[in-house]
Motif scaffolding. Structure first.
Motif, PDB file in Angstrom:
ATOM      1  N   ARG A 588       0.820  -1.214   0.000  1.00  0.00           N
ATOM      2  CA  ARG A 588       0.000   0.000   0.000  1.00  0.00           C
ATOM      3  C   ARG A 588       0.857   1.270   0.000  1.00  0.00           C
ATOM      4  NH1 ARG A 588      -3.203   1.092   4.253  1.00  0.00           N
ATOM      5  NH2 ARG A 588      -4.567   2.305   2.856  1.00  0.00           N
ATOM      6  N   LEU A 589       2.131   1.131   0.360  1.00  0.00           N
ATOM      7  CA  LEU A 589       2.980   2.326   0.467  1.00  0.00           C
ATOM      8  C   LEU A 589       3.154   3.013  -0.877  1.00  0.00           C
ATOM      9  CD1 LEU A 589       4.471   3.868   2.628  1.00  0.00           C
ATOM     10  CD2 LEU A 589       6.532   2.577   2.078  1.00  0.00           C
ATOM     11  N   GLU A 590       3.146   2.210  -1.978  1.00  0.00           N
ATOM     12  CA  GLU A 590       3.310   2.813  -3.290  1.00  0.00           C
ATOM     13  C   GLU A 590       2.159   3.741  -3.630  1.00  0.00           C
ATOM     14  OE1 GLU A 590       3.803  -0.690  -5.682  1.00  0.00           O
ATOM     15  OE2 GLU A 590       5.976  -0.370  -5.800  1.00  0.00           O
ATOM     16  N   GLU A 591       0.966   3.483  -3.057  1.00  0.00           N
ATOM     17  CA  GLU A 591      -0.186   4.342  -3.323  1.00  0.00           C
ATOM     18  C   GLU A 591      -0.005   5.725  -2.706  1.00  0.00           C
ATOM     19  OE1 GLU A 591      -3.581   2.369  -1.808  1.00  0.00           O
ATOM     20  OE2 GLU A 591      -3.208   0.475  -2.862  1.00  0.00           O
ATOM     21  N   PHE A 592       0.849   5.812  -1.686  1.00  0.00           N
ATOM     22  CA  PHE A 592       1.001   7.082  -0.957  1.00  0.00           C
ATOM     23  C   PHE A 592       2.129   7.950  -1.499  1.00  0.00           C
ATOM     24  CE2 PHE A 592      -0.583   4.371   2.771  1.00  0.00           C
ATOM     25  CZ  PHE A 592      -1.910   4.587   2.413  1.00  0.00           C
ATOM     26  N   LEU A 593       2.890   7.445  -2.477  1.00  0.00           N
ATOM     27  CA  LEU A 593       3.991   8.248  -3.016  1.00  0.00           C
ATOM     28  C   LEU A 593       3.452   9.551  -3.596  1.00  0.00           C
ATOM     29  CD1 LEU A 593       6.188   5.535  -4.797  1.00  0.00           C
ATOM     30  CD2 LEU A 593       6.496   6.557  -2.540  1.00  0.00           C
ATOM     31  N   GLY A 594       4.116  10.654  -3.257  1.00  0.00           N
ATOM     32  CA  GLY A 594       3.691  11.969  -3.734  1.00  0.00           C
ATOM     33  C   GLY A 594       2.700  12.663  -2.824  1.00  0.00           C
ATOM     34  N   ARG A 595       2.219  11.978  -1.764  1.00  0.00           N
ATOM     35  CA  ARG A 595       1.253  12.620  -0.859  1.00  0.00           C
ATOM     36  C   ARG A 595       1.977  13.340   0.274  1.00  0.00           C
ATOM     37  NH1 ARG A 595      -3.580   8.608   0.595  1.00  0.00           N
ATOM     38  NH2 ARG A 595      -4.126  10.487   1.767  1.00  0.00           N
ATOM     39  N   ARG A 596       1.265  14.281   0.905  1.00  0.00           N
ATOM     40  CA  ARG A 596       1.839  15.101   1.972  1.00  0.00           C
ATOM     41  C   ARG A 596       2.024  14.281   3.249  1.00  0.00           C
ATOM     42  NH1 ARG A 596       1.446  20.608   0.913  1.00  0.00           N
ATOM     43  NH2 ARG A 596       0.303  21.117  -0.996  1.00  0.00           N
ATOM     44  N   ALA A 597       3.130  14.549   3.930  1.00  0.00           N
ATOM     45  CA  ALA A 597       3.411  13.826   5.171  1.00  0.00           C
ATOM     46  C   ALA A 597       2.386  14.170   6.246  1.00  0.00           C
ATOM     47  CB  ALA A 597       4.818  14.153   5.656  1.00  0.00           C
ATOM     48  N   GLY A 598       1.881  15.417   6.236  1.00  0.00           N
ATOM     49  CA  GLY A 598       0.897  15.800   7.242  1.00  0.00           C
ATOM     50  C   GLY A 598      -0.361  14.946   7.170  1.00  0.00           C
ATOM     51  N   GLU A 599      -0.748  14.521   5.946  1.00  0.00           N
ATOM     52  CA  GLU A 599      -1.923  13.663   5.803  1.00  0.00           C
ATOM     53  C   GLU A 599      -1.598  12.231   6.202  1.00  0.00           C
ATOM     54  OE1 GLU A 599      -3.108  14.010   1.802  1.00  0.00           O
ATOM     55  OE2 GLU A 599      -3.314  16.203   1.826  1.00  0.00           O
ATOM     56  N   LEU A 600      -0.434  11.733   5.731  1.00  0.00           N
ATOM     57  CA  LEU A 600      -0.083  10.337   5.994  1.00  0.00           C
ATOM     58  C   LEU A 600       0.183  10.075   7.474  1.00  0.00           C
ATOM     59  CD1 LEU A 600       2.382   9.752   3.011  1.00  0.00           C
ATOM     60  CD2 LEU A 600      -0.035   9.153   3.124  1.00  0.00           C
ATOM     61  N   LEU A 601       0.725  11.082   8.186  1.00  0.00           N
ATOM     62  CA  LEU A 601       1.151  10.881   9.579  1.00  0.00           C
ATOM     63  C   LEU A 601       0.237  11.607  10.553  1.00  0.00           C
ATOM     64  CD1 LEU A 601       4.973  11.374   8.979  1.00  0.00           C
ATOM     65  CD2 LEU A 601       3.726   9.221   9.104  1.00  0.00           C
ATOM     66  N   ALA A 602      -1.018  11.830  10.164  1.00  0.00           N
ATOM     67  CA  ALA A 602      -1.944  12.546  11.046  1.00  0.00           C
ATOM     68  C   ALA A 602      -2.124  11.813  12.368  1.00  0.00           C
ATOM     69  CB  ALA A 602      -3.300  12.730  10.342  1.00  0.00           C
ATOM     70  N   GLY A 603      -2.054  10.477  12.323  1.00  0.00           N
ATOM     71  CA  GLY A 603      -2.206   9.692  13.560  1.00  0.00           C
ATOM     72  C   GLY A 603      -0.895   9.417  14.270  1.00  0.00           C
ATOM     73  N   GLN A 604       0.200   9.861  13.698  1.00  0.00           N
ATOM     74  CA  GLN A 604       1.523   9.624  14.311  1.00  0.00           C
ATOM     75  C   GLN A 604       2.292  10.940  14.364  1.00  0.00           C
ATOM     76  OE1 GLN A 604       2.384   6.396  11.464  1.00  0.00           O
ATOM     77  NE2 GLN A 604       2.840   5.136  13.273  1.00  0.00           N
ATOM     78  N   PRO A 605       1.861  11.874  15.186  1.00  0.00           N
ATOM     79  CA  PRO A 605       2.498  13.199  15.209  1.00  0.00           C
ATOM     80  C   PRO A 605       3.963  13.145  15.626  1.00  0.00           C
ATOM     81  CG  PRO A 605       1.020  12.926  17.091  1.00  0.00           C
ATOM     82  CD  PRO A 605       0.754  11.771  16.179  1.00  0.00           C
ATOM     83  N   GLU A 606       4.361  12.109  16.404  1.00  0.00           N
ATOM     84  CA  GLU A 606       5.754  12.073  16.835  1.00  0.00           C
ATOM     85  C   GLU A 606       6.685  11.857  15.642  1.00  0.00           C
ATOM     86  OE1 GLU A 606       4.038   7.913  17.241  1.00  0.00           O
ATOM     87  OE2 GLU A 606       3.423   9.989  17.639  1.00  0.00           O
ATOM     88  N   ILE A 607       6.229  11.104  14.626  1.00  0.00           N
ATOM     89  CA  ILE A 607       7.057  10.908  13.419  1.00  0.00           C
ATOM     90  C   ILE A 607       7.130  12.207  12.637  1.00  0.00           C
ATOM     91  CG2 ILE A 607       7.279   9.634  11.249  1.00  0.00           C
ATOM     92  CD1 ILE A 607       5.964   7.272  12.553  1.00  0.00           C
ATOM     93  N   TYR A 608       5.990  12.858  12.498  1.00  0.00           N
ATOM     94  CA  TYR A 608       5.948  14.117  11.738  1.00  0.00           C
ATOM     95  C   TYR A 608       6.843  15.173  12.403  1.00  0.00           C
ATOM     96  CZ  TYR A 608       3.970  18.029   9.126  1.00  0.00           C
ATOM     97  OH  TYR A 608       3.816  19.121   8.324  1.00  0.00           O
TER      98      TYR A 608
END
Length: 669
Positions: A588-608
């Motif tokens: 599924r990670l390939e589907e997220f290429l090019g997307r904003r980190a703020g959207e992908l890591l909304a549930g993991q703020p420590e990574i962001y």
């Protein structure tokens, strides 16, 4: 941090949590009771100033003693503003730690008031933002660089649209953001360079002409291959120097040709003079008086002397030159007048006079009556008796000082020109109109690996060495740039050619420029070729490409999940992920290429947050956290955030040792 209090000690637990949170956030707090005059500093407040908690009474004077002298007025103004009315006051100032470090603080202050609006308490917080402040200043400096670059800097997409243009590009190339290269004929060469660089997916260089200036341009494709960065460098001065060099060469050739014509004319005049003198000799034999009249009317100096050197006769110009009367001259010899260093050579030449060789021409120095040294040319004729013995010598001289000075000046000028060309660090070959080499400087011989006698006389169209194309395939001599210029008379610049000589271990790569000279009738008169050894540059470029490919291979096959985020317009974008990361994300990670980190890591703020910490700090950041990879149960991982200049952060995770829980920031990170 202190030990964790027991479960029953609620007050101690709250105090521990308070101190620990302030330590981790590097935020201190303070409070002043304006009624009782009591002051309070938190433990972290003391540590921020390099003090041990409770080391000294935190009075107002104690606090000001740490503040930079130039910023103390800020604190006084903030204190007055806070006590003037309700509301927070935010401010920034510099302070000195006890270890001598100068730091930057971001602080807030707020006052409490009694019912009658009298201030009774003032409190606030203080955060050390030195690193953040330095990172912002560095980012601003980097962002301002293209703006201050005196050379043009552009970003152009494949359609020719200018996405960015710095002030130099606007003033020198007339390009601004939003303009299109495709619709402007003046930018056709620039547009062609950008498209070619994007098509071949590699940097491309060339010359760009924007009258009255000339530029060296380089188009470098961006990683996503959708646009290219264009960097220009003003080479007008270099082009002008090359033009001046050609003009100087042309001028020298013209002066040499003119001087040659002058010498030819002088030789013809001298021959005519000799013939005239022969006719004069016949007339002189007929009449002594006529002879004397003719002699006295000559501008050349004339004298007759015996084989022993005694002067028998001298005309008026001779007397004037040496400042003597005829009586003074005839009472002595001619020997005092020549330069002492030339006497032996004059005697040797005069001894060579013979009936079958009655004339010798001698050029020597004389010292005139004013003590000046002059160069003279003397035509000496011997007269012989019936037995062949010399009886008298007649010498006719003319002043050739100006001619000698001109010849010396011309020789010196030519020597300077040849020394200049010989010592250039660029190889220079010069050839005649038919392509035969007649001059090669030192650097050209070093580059070609041949002695001078092997290259002189050789044809540029068929050089004595093997030629190669850029792909190292053989290049026939008739296909070389040198042969092409000999045919079409058009100059060629910066053409890459390889040469190979017997005994060489590798091909030597050259950047070749060929510049023809055409006369008024359109015929090729001269050819000048420049040779620049670019072997080392090509080797470094090949190593760079190989290194990049090796890094990409290692990155793709790295056994631990790894991905790369790139900062684009103020937001991190997921740029790419290696095979291990794709496998861990179940595809599924390939589907997220090019997307904003703020959207992908909304549930993991420590990574962001760690992404931004690594980028702003330009450093490696490690965090220990629970991750669920490849359908397995969540497990503790060591996650590293690596800043990659200029605008990327690489993230990779490895399982943490057993028994290590996810605790948020690594104390050593």
């Amino acid at each position: 941090p202190g030990p964790l209090p027991g479960k029953d000690d609620d007050l101690g637990l709250l105090k521990w949590r308070f101190n620990e949170s302030q330590r981790l956030a590097r935020i201190g707090s303070w409070d002043r009771d304006l009624v009782r005059g009591a002051n309070y500093w938190s433990d972290e407040m003391f540590r921020l100033f390099g003090r041990e908690p409770g080391e000294a009474a935190p009075t107002w004077e104690f606090f000001l003693g740490h503040v930079h002298p130039q910023d103390r007025h800020i604190l006084l103004a903030v204190r007055n503003a806070a006590m003037a009315g309700p509301g927070e006051v935010e401010y920034r100032f510099r302070f000195m730690r006890t270890d001598g470090q100068m730091r930057v603080a971001q602080a807030r202050a707020v006052a409490s008031f009694a019912p009658d609006q009298t201030p009774v308490r003032i409190s606030g917080t203080l955060c050390d933002v030195t690193e953040h402040h330095a990172a912002i200043r560095e980012a601003r400096e980097l962002a301002r660089f293209p703006q201050e670059n005196p050379n043009p800097v552009l970003r152009v997409n494949r359609e020719g649209q200018v996405e960015y243009a710095n002030p130099a590009a606007q003033s020198l190339w007339g390009l601004d953001t939003g303009e299109s290269l495709a619709v402007a004929g003046a930018h056709a060469d620039l547009f062609c360079m950008v498209r070619s660089a994007l098509d071949q997916e590699g940097p491309l260089e060339g010359e760009l002409a924007y009258a009255p200036r000339s530029f060296h341009g380089m188009a470098v494709p961006c990683p996503e291959r959708l646009c290219a960065n264009v960097y220009g460098m003003d080479i007008t001065r270099r082009v002008e120097v090359e033009k001046d060099l050609r003009q100087a060469h042309d001028g020298l050739e013209r002066r040499v040709a003119a001087r040659t014509r002058e010498l030819d004319a002088a030789n013809r005049m001298l021959i005519a003079r000799l013939a005239q003198m022969q006719e004069m000799e016949k007339a002189l034999r007929a009449s002594e008086e006529r002879y004397r009249a003719v002699v006295e009317s000559q501008t050349e100096i004339i004298c007759r002397f015996s084989p022993e050197g005694t002067v028998l006769f001298a005309n008026e110009p001779y007397c004037r030159l040496f400042g003597k009367t005829l009586e003074e001259l005839t009472s002595g010899t001619w020997r005092p007048f020549p330069h002492p260093e030339d006497l032996l050579r004059i005697d040797r030449e005069l001894r060579a006079l013979a009936p079958d060789h009655p004339v010798v021409v001698v050029e020597n120095r004389v010292v005139d009556g004013a003590g000046r040294v002059r160069f003279m040319q003397f035509i000496n004729r011997g007269f012989f008796n019936a037995k062949g013995r010399i009886t008298e010598i007649q010498s006719v001289g003319r002043d050739v000082t100006d001619r000698r000075d001109a010849e010396l000046a011309l020789a010196e000028s030519e020597k300077k020109y040849r020394d200049l060309v010989s010592n250039l660090e660029i190889g220079i070959l010069a050839a005649t109109g038919d392509g035969r080499v007649d001059m090669a400087n030192r650097r050209a011989l070093e580059i070609l690996g041949v002695p001078q006698d092997e290259i002189l006389g050789q044809s540029l169209a068929r050089p004595p060495f093997a030629l190669c194309r850029e792909d190292a395939s053989p290049l026939r001599p008739e296909e070389s740039p040198l042969a092409g210029v000999l045919l079409d008379h058009e100059p060629m610049r910066d053409v890459t050619v390889g040469i190979r000589q017997d005994g060489w271990e590798a091909i030597r790569w050259l950047a070749v420029g060929v510049f023809p000279e055409v006369d008024a009738r359109g015929n090729l008169s001269r050819v000048v070729a420049t040779l620049t050894d670019i072997s080392e540059r090509r080797r470094l470029e090949a190593e760079l490409v190989e290194g990049r490919e090796r890094f990409r291979f290692l990155y793709r096959h790295f056994p631990q999940p790894t991905c790369v985020f790139r900062l684009v317009e103020g937001e991190f974008i997921l740029l790419e992920a290696n095979r291990a990361a794709v496998a861990a994300g179940r595809g599924r990670l390939e589907e997220f290429l090019g997307r904003r980190a703020g959207e992908l890591l909304a549930g993991q703020p420590e990574i962001y947050l760690a992404l931004w910490t690594a980028y702003e700090g330009r450093q490696l950041v490690r965090r220990r956290m629970d991750l669920q990879l490849d359908r397995a149960a969540p497990a503790s991982h060591e996650v590293s955030f690596v800043f990659v200049p200029p605008d990327m952060v690489m993230v990779h995770a490895v399982p943490a040792p057993a028994g290590c829980p996810a605790t948020g920031p690594d104390p050593d990170g």
